[in-house]
Design an enzyme around this catalytic site. Structure first.
Site, PDB file in Angstrom:
ATOM      1  N   CYS A 111       2.990 -16.260   7.128  1.00 31.21           N
ATOM      2  CA  CYS A 111       1.849 -15.791   7.915  1.00 31.21           C
ATOM      3  C   CYS A 111       1.957 -16.198   9.374  1.00 31.21           C
ATOM      4  O   CYS A 111       1.228 -15.688  10.219  1.00 31.21           O
ATOM      5  CB  CYS A 111       0.541 -16.312   7.312  1.00 31.21           C
ATOM      6  SG  CYS A 111       0.036 -15.387   5.845  1.00 31.21           S
TER       7      CYS A 111
ATOM      8  N   ASP B  25       3.459  13.263   1.281  1.00 31.59           N
ATOM      9  CA  ASP B  25       3.471  13.206  -0.180  1.00 31.59           C
ATOM     10  C   ASP B  25       2.109  13.565  -0.765  1.00 31.59           C
ATOM     11  O   ASP B  25       2.019  14.216  -1.817  1.00 31.59           O
ATOM     12  CB  ASP B  25       3.873  11.807  -0.647  1.00 31.59           C
ATOM     13  CG  ASP B  25       5.349  11.523  -0.426  1.00 31.59           C
ATOM     14  OD1 ASP B  25       6.148  12.477  -0.468  1.00 31.59           O
ATOM     15  OD2 ASP B  25       5.699  10.352  -0.203  1.00 31.59           O
TER      16      ASP B  25
END
Length: 757
Positions: free
Chosen positions: A421, A494
């Site tokens: 992170c 898609d």
């Protein structure tokens, strides 16, 4: 060329693709300024060289002979190329406003846009005259003019062309026009008459009087009339009037080659302008009242060295401009440029004959035209014959002027970077970058960016099913705004291919580390393009993750909604159907060539226009016309995706190679062997072709395996509705839509695809 791992410390923005900026890009490509990012903003990808325009009009040169490919030149220089039009500058915030994209921040700005026609003072000129300047975009105006003149008028009276402007540009244009039209005209065509109008009492008033007199003899010999000593006062659709005697002249076409001024948008910048709207600059080529802004060429007026508006000065200013841009960001004293008092003027007569003038020197002849041709071709070659560049040193070794805060950020940016992170983009940078974005709001988004939380929450309407897809890839183009649009469009493909409605999107972005202001600006450009596409599709951006990385990359996880009974799958192809493709192929080879400086800029323009075209309307149209199977053509290439469909459907397919639409330039680049890095993996599917041995030599064969980004839809449509479907798709904007083959019942052969050509 600027490396992707290099920290951006300063932004130099070049507005306009004039001759000076072409020289700057070439020089900075040969010797980049480490830590400095260059961005060129220009309306046109190919800019004409003014010295060769008369020869182009006369028919002696081709389009590519006379135009500099700015996109290719920018790629060589490691510069970003933004194809857009500047409409303003906010000097207090140091941003440039563009017509079609978000504003762009600069540390140093250079303007080289040329001049604009000042037709507002003459009644009717704005409506009925054809301006020659600005020269960017000139080719479109010239093609329209040529078409109107050669349209085959039946009248025996001459087609009247008025050229307003009796300087070198107007006279040279008139002679070139006459030569071109005379060489094209047959005995049955309408004759052409040309008249040159000038408010001064002589031709070429800024040149030596002897030169003007000799050109008067040329015009007389060639039968070109000239009206001097009176200004044009009015232009109508077929006539032109002069102020001095109030006379009216026939003018089927009026060409405007005079009274140029600075672009209108400069008036709102607060820059010090002269009485014609040109930027007043010092010997360092900086604006008189803003040292962060440079200007050259026709758009600038040197206050201590006034000179005529001529391309020779823009070319000569290119080198000192490049030197001073470098010195400015390196906090060094600037070079003072003093233009020459006498300069060589080479003016052609349209028929491979020219005059040369410099001071008291005056010469004429075919040999002068050959001399001019040699000089002009050598100039163009400087920007078309580009060498391969070596790696450049790191920015930390160079003296870029930074504030103390920026210096701290730069040290942090080049330090060892954390993983996990710790590699996220800072929260404050992220919040500032997305604060002005306005994702579309949907009632079924319960928790999203309007009220950020640990995760987005969405509802699914009763009777609907969830469709989910994800796509992610690194940037292939130097424009983050356009890349954001393409990435979002690609990710939505898609969802549309399956017949679904896009509901929500979660972004995943990788941003190169750098100064906070640069990271924020890059992220804003990237997500502005993406959100524009998502909003148009009714798809709400609900969250995402942004981390640091070596290269810019972007992708989206997309949720969609669909009635389970209407899902379009790959496995729905039926014997007797026709195969429709809605977009041309070739993006893989074109962008591989672009990275190697082997693609023309206009080829890349056309590819990007195809890639940002949404397939949403196409998918709806295909469903209306009875499509039973559909997929979007992307990374596996046309053949790879067709193999998926035939295998899932249990059918065979025949492809008509000659009918497959191909992007301009793709055949040329693939023929050179310039192919995508994914091509070898896709080629393994060649075993699916039953007659591949006979097809290997066909020029389109390699493009069957070319990976596409944001490609078109490939669908099976009933034969009895295919013509109406294709016609409607073309009306909807999918101009390349075509039937590329048909579906057959599965045969005995193992390879399900055969090629016809």
């Amino acid at each position: 060329m600027m490396k992707s791992s290099e920290i951006v410390l300063r932004d130099i923005v070049l507005v306009g693709g004039g001759h000076s900026h072409a020289v700057v890009l070439k020089m900075l490509g040969m010797k980049p300024i480490p830590g400095v990012r260059i961005t060129l903003i220009c309306r046109d990808t190919h800019t004409p060289y003014s010295g060769m325009l008369p020869g182009y009009i006369a028919g002696h040169y081709s389009y590519d002979d006379t135009h500099i490919d700015l996109r290719r030149l920018a790629e060589f220089a490691g510069a970003r190329f933004y194809r857009d039009e500047v409409i303003g500058i906010d000097r207090s915030r140091q941003t440039v406003q563009c017509r079609h994209r978000p504003e762009l921040a600069y540390d140093v700005l250079s303007i080289n846009t040329g001049s604009s026609p000042n037709v507002s003072a003459v009644v009717g000129a704005a409506q009925h005259a054809v301006p020659v300047k600005p020269i960017n975009g000139f080719n479109d105006r010239w093609a329209q003019l040529l078409a109107s003149i050669t349209a085959g008028h039946s009248s025996s009276s001459p087609y009247q062309i008025a050229v307003v402007g009796a300087g070198a540009g107007g006279v040279e244009l008139a002679l070139a026009l006459q030569h071109r039209l005379g060489s094209m005209r047959d005995s049955s065509a309408q004759p052409v008459a040309i008249t040159v109008f000038g408010k001064e009492k002589s031709l070429l008033p800024q040149a030596p009087s002897a030169l003007g007199k000799q050109f008067a003899e040329v015009l007389d010999t060639r039968g070109i009339r000239y009206v001097l000593g009176t200004a044009v006062s009015q232009v109508s659709e077929r006539t032109l009037s002069t102020a001095g005697d109030g006379a009216t002249y026939a003018a089927d076409t009026t060409l405007w080659v005079t009274e140029a001024g600075g672009p209108a948008w400069l008036g709102g910048t607060g820059l010090d302008l002269d009485d014609k709207g040109f930027i007043r600059v010092t010997e360092t080529l900086q604006s008189v009242n803003d040292p962060r802004i440079f200007a050259t060429g026709d758009v600038a007026t040197m206050i201590d060295h006034p000179r005529p508006k001529a391309g020779v000065f823009a070319v000569r200013q290119g080198k000192p401009l490049a030197i001073n841009l470098r010195r400015y960001v390196e906090n060094r004293s600037l070079f003072r440029y003093r233009p020459q008092r006498n300069w060589l003027a080479l003016i052609s007569t349209g028929d491979k004959y020219a005059f040369a003038s410099k001071g008291r020197f005056l010469a004429r002849g075919a040999w002068v035209w050959r001399w001019k041709d040699w000089i002009d071709r050598r100039f163009i070659a400087r920007f078309s014959e580009l060498p391969t560049m070596d790696e450049q040193p790191a920015a930390a070794q160079h003296n870029i002027a930074l504030s103390s805060e920026e210096n701290s950020q730069a040290i942090s940016a080049v330090a060892m970077r954390c993983g996990g992170c710790g590699a996220k983009v800072g929260a404050s940078v992220l919040s500032r970058a997305i604060s002005s974005l306005k994702p579309v709001e949907r009632e079924d988004v319960l928790v999203g960016l309007h009220a950020p939380d640990d995760a987005a929450v969405l509802s699914i309407p009763p009777g609907m099913a969830l469709v989910h897809s994800i796509d992610f890839f690194r940037s292939f183009i130097d424009d983050p705004y356009i890349f954001g649009k393409v990435a979002a469009n690609h990710s939505l493909g898609d969802i549309f291919a399956m017949g679904a409605e896009a509901q929500s999107a979660t972004a995943v972005a990788t941003i190169p580390q750098g100064l906070e202001s640069k990271v924020e600006a890059l992220l804003f450009q990237l997500m502005s393009g993406a959100v524009e596409v998502l909003n148009a599709a009714g798809c709400a951006l609900v969250g995402g993750h942004t981390g640091e990385g070596q290269e810019l990359a972007l992708g989206f996880a997309i949720n969609g909604l669909i009635d389970p009974a209407t899902v379009l799958k790959k496995g729905g192809l039926l014997p007797g159907q026709k195969l429709i493709l809605t977009k041309p192929i070739g993006t893989g080879t074109l962008f591989a060539a672009h990275a190697r400086l082997a693609a023309k800029g206009r080829w890349i323009d056309a590819a990007l226009e195809s890639m940002v075209l949404s397939s949403q309307a196409a998918a709806s149209c295909l469903r209306r016309h009875g499509a039973t199977a559909c997929t979007d053509v992307t990374g596996f290439g046309l053949l790879g995706h067709l193999v998926e469909m035939t295998k899932a459907s249990g059918v065979d397919a025949r492809l008509d190679l000659a009918s497959i639409p191909v992007l301009e330039g793709a055949l040329q680049t693939s023929k050179l062997g310039i192919l995508s890095s994914l091509q070898p993996a896709n080629v393994r599917l060649r075993r699916a072709i039953s007659n591949q041995a006979e097809s290997l030599d066909h020029p389109l064969y390699p493009l069957l395996f070319d990976p596409q980004t944001a490609g078109g839809l490939l669908a099976g449509v009933p034969a009895n509705s295919v013509d109406q479907c294709v016609a409607e798709l073309r009306r909807l904007g999918y101009a390349a839509t075509v039937v590329i083959g048909d579906i057959q019942a599965m045969g005995d052969q193992l390879a399900p695809i055969s090629l016809r050509y």
